[in-house]
Structures are given as C-alpha cells and as structure tokens.
Design a protein around this motif. Sequence first.
Motif, PDB file in Angstrom:
ATOM      1  N   GLN A 126      26.291  16.215  13.339  1.00  0.00           N
ATOM      2  CA  GLN A 126      27.016  14.983  13.046  1.00  0.00           C
ATOM      3  C   GLN A 126      28.319  15.359  12.353  1.00  0.00           C
ATOM      4  N   PHE A 127      29.409  14.762  12.807  1.00  0.00           N
ATOM      5  CA  PHE A 127      30.725  15.102  12.294  1.00  0.00           C
ATOM      6  C   PHE A 127      31.231  14.006  11.356  1.00  0.00           C
ATOM      7  N   LYS A 128      32.258  14.326  10.585  1.00  0.00           N
ATOM      8  CA  LYS A 128      32.850  13.355   9.673  1.00  0.00           C
ATOM      9  C   LYS A 128      33.387  12.176  10.473  1.00  0.00           C
ATOM     10  N   GLU A 129      33.228  10.970   9.919  1.00  0.00           N
ATOM     11  CA  GLU A 129      33.615   9.755  10.640  1.00  0.00           C
ATOM     12  C   GLU A 129      35.103   9.725  10.974  1.00  0.00           C
ATOM     13  N   GLU A 130      35.942  10.248  10.083  1.00  0.00           N
ATOM     14  CA  GLU A 130      37.383  10.237  10.344  1.00  0.00           C
ATOM     15  C   GLU A 130      37.781  11.212  11.449  1.00  0.00           C
ATOM     16  N   TYR A 131      36.931  12.191  11.758  1.00  0.00           N
ATOM     17  CA  TYR A 131      37.208  13.142  12.833  1.00  0.00           C
ATOM     18  C   TYR A 131      36.732  12.586  14.179  1.00  0.00           C
ATOM     19  N   THR A 132      35.433  12.268  14.294  1.00  0.00           N
ATOM     20  CA  THR A 132      34.877  11.710  15.519  1.00  0.00           C
ATOM     21  C   THR A 132      33.516  11.096  15.220  1.00  0.00           C
ATOM     22  N   ASP A 133      33.109  10.145  16.040  1.00  0.00           N
ATOM     23  CA  ASP A 133      31.769   9.582  15.896  1.00  0.00           C
ATOM     24  C   ASP A 133      30.797  10.222  16.890  1.00  0.00           C
ATOM     25  N   TYR A 134      31.229  11.262  17.567  1.00  0.00           N
ATOM     26  CA  TYR A 134      30.422  11.975  18.553  1.00  0.00           C
ATOM     27  C   TYR A 134      29.297  12.729  17.858  1.00  0.00           C
ATOM     28  N   GLN A 135      28.087  12.560  18.345  1.00  0.00           N
ATOM     29  CA  GLN A 135      26.934  13.303  17.846  1.00  0.00           C
ATOM     30  C   GLN A 135      26.426  14.187  18.974  1.00  0.00           C
ATOM     31  N   LEU A 136      26.123  15.406  18.644  1.00  0.00           N
ATOM     32  CA  LEU A 136      25.687  16.374  19.637  1.00  0.00           C
ATOM     33  C   LEU A 136      24.320  16.905  19.234  1.00  0.00           C
ATOM     34  N   GLU A 137      23.352  16.767  20.134  1.00  0.00           N
ATOM     35  CA  GLU A 137      22.014  17.281  19.878  1.00  0.00           C
ATOM     36  C   GLU A 137      21.739  18.403  20.868  1.00  0.00           C
ATOM     37  N   LEU A 138      21.265  19.532  20.354  1.00  0.00           N
ATOM     38  CA  LEU A 138      21.070  20.726  21.164  1.00  0.00           C
ATOM     39  C   LEU A 138      19.615  21.178  21.105  1.00  0.00           C
ATOM     40  N   ARG A 139      19.158  21.785  22.191  1.00  0.00           N
ATOM     41  CA  ARG A 139      17.855  22.432  22.219  1.00  0.00           C
ATOM     42  C   ARG A 139      17.922  23.568  23.232  1.00  0.00           C
ATOM     43  N   SER A 140      16.929  24.430  23.181  1.00  0.00           N
ATOM     44  CA  SER A 140      16.878  25.564  24.088  1.00  0.00           C
ATOM     45  C   SER A 140      15.441  25.763  24.552  1.00  0.00           C
ATOM     46  N   GLU A 141      15.283  26.432  25.675  1.00  0.00           N
ATOM     47  CA  GLU A 141      13.947  26.735  26.161  1.00  0.00           C
ATOM     48  C   GLU A 141      13.306  27.861  25.354  1.00  0.00           C
ATOM     49  N   ARG A 142      14.123  28.645  24.674  1.00  0.00           N
ATOM     50  CA  ARG A 142      13.613  29.746  23.861  1.00  0.00           C
ATOM     51  C   ARG A 142      13.829  29.437  22.385  1.00  0.00           C
ATOM     52  N   GLU A 143      12.767  29.473  21.623  1.00  0.00           N
ATOM     53  CA  GLU A 143      12.817  29.139  20.197  1.00  0.00           C
ATOM     54  C   GLU A 143      13.755  30.056  19.421  1.00  0.00           C
ATOM     55  N   LEU A 144      13.718  31.354  19.681  1.00  0.00           N
ATOM     56  CA  LEU A 144      14.572  32.285  18.949  1.00  0.00           C
ATOM     57  C   LEU A 144      16.051  32.018  19.191  1.00  0.00           C
ATOM     58  N   GLU A 145      16.379  31.613  20.389  1.00  0.00           N
ATOM     59  CA  GLU A 145      17.776  31.340  20.721  1.00  0.00           C
ATOM     60  C   GLU A 145      18.319  30.145  19.936  1.00  0.00           C
ATOM     61  N   ILE A 146      17.560  29.058  19.856  1.00  0.00           N
ATOM     62  CA  ILE A 146      18.038  27.881  19.129  1.00  0.00           C
ATOM     63  C   ILE A 146      18.071  28.155  17.633  1.00  0.00           C
ATOM     64  N   LEU A 147      17.172  28.997  17.140  1.00  0.00           N
ATOM     65  CA  LEU A 147      17.202  29.347  15.715  1.00  0.00           C
ATOM     66  C   LEU A 147      18.413  30.202  15.373  1.00  0.00           C
ATOM     67  N   GLU A 148      18.852  31.041  16.306  1.00  0.00           N
ATOM     68  CA  GLU A 148      20.084  31.811  16.090  1.00  0.00           C
ATOM     69  C   GLU A 148      21.302  30.883  16.028  1.00  0.00           C
TER      70      GLU A 148
END
Length: 189
Positions: A126-148
């Motif tokens: 989640q970004f600052k409101e004055e910058y953008t209201d865009y929210q980005l949610e990420l996931r990966s098929e590999r747990e280690l990759e998303i933790l990195e």
Amino acid sequence: MPPKREDIQVGEETWKVPFWQEPIRQDQLALHEDGNLIYAKREGYLQKRAGRSRFRWTIRFFELKEGQIRWWRPSFVDQLRQPRPPQVIRNKEPRPRPVRCLDLTQLKRVTRTQVKFPYSTRILLQFKEEYTDYQLELRSERELEILEWFKILIRFTMESCEVVVDRDDAPAAVPGQESETERESPDRM
C-alpha cells in the motif's frame, strides 16, 4: 596525556566523541547486511492482484531495481514456461516500457498474509495516498521466492503487519480498513 576529543556533525547536531571511541562515519550509520537500498535488486515471475479485485490473479515478470518496482506482461507461452528473462524483455536494450512502475520510497505499508490454501504467503503493498491509491498484492508458487521478495520490500517501509487466514477467499484484515462483516453489521447503522 589523553587523546584529544573531536566534534562530529550528525545531521544538524554536533556531538563530542569520547576519546576511546573511533569517530562515526556517516556512511556506516544504519548498515544492513544486504547493503544499501539503492542497490537492492530482484527479478522474477510473480502473480499479482491489483486494485479491488478478489479473484483475478495474473502472472507478470517483476523487476525491483533502483528503488522502483516495475513489471511486464509476458506472452502466454512465457507465462507457462517462465524462462528468465521472458521474450518481452530478452535481448532488448534499453528494455521496453513496463506496464507500470512504482516508487518504493513512497511505500506506506507492507502486509504479509499467510494463507493455508492454495498459496501460503501473499504480500500487499500500500502506497501513500498523495502518491497513488494503487494497491498491489503479490504471491508466488514457491514460498521461498515470495519470502525473499518480502525481505527486500519490508526494508522500504516502517509499517508492516502479518495476518493469518484459513482460506484464500477469506478477506485479509488490513489495518485501517474495516472488513466486510464490520461493514454489513446492522448495529453500526
């Protein structure tokens, strides 16, 4: 005769350094074992869910470089095979314009959601409101990759939280937002 004390400048303040300590160098303050944030780099395929969508996850090729996160839409074949890098940016200098580029210095909050099924960890940016209201949610098929990715992204913000949910379709509790059950509650009307 004891060594002479030196005055050092830290920000706008002047400090007296004890004679038994070596003077602090500005470039050594708040060191991290991974180095400076400006040198943080990572790239790879992730699934993203943007905006208010609850069901639509898309595969994109992400790059984190110079404090910016950007992504490209690979072809369908590249999404299946996931070569590094995808055809859309392979052997092209300079790289083509990304679909979107976000400044991570404007990051307000990182929320890590652990889901038991189908993927175990999601990251909501989640970004600052004055910058953008865009929210980005990420996931990966590999747990280690998303933790990195999480390990790098958490360094760009001071605020983070962790949430554990049982199923993917259960809404994640995001600080500062009320859940659907709270919104639909008749006592609040």
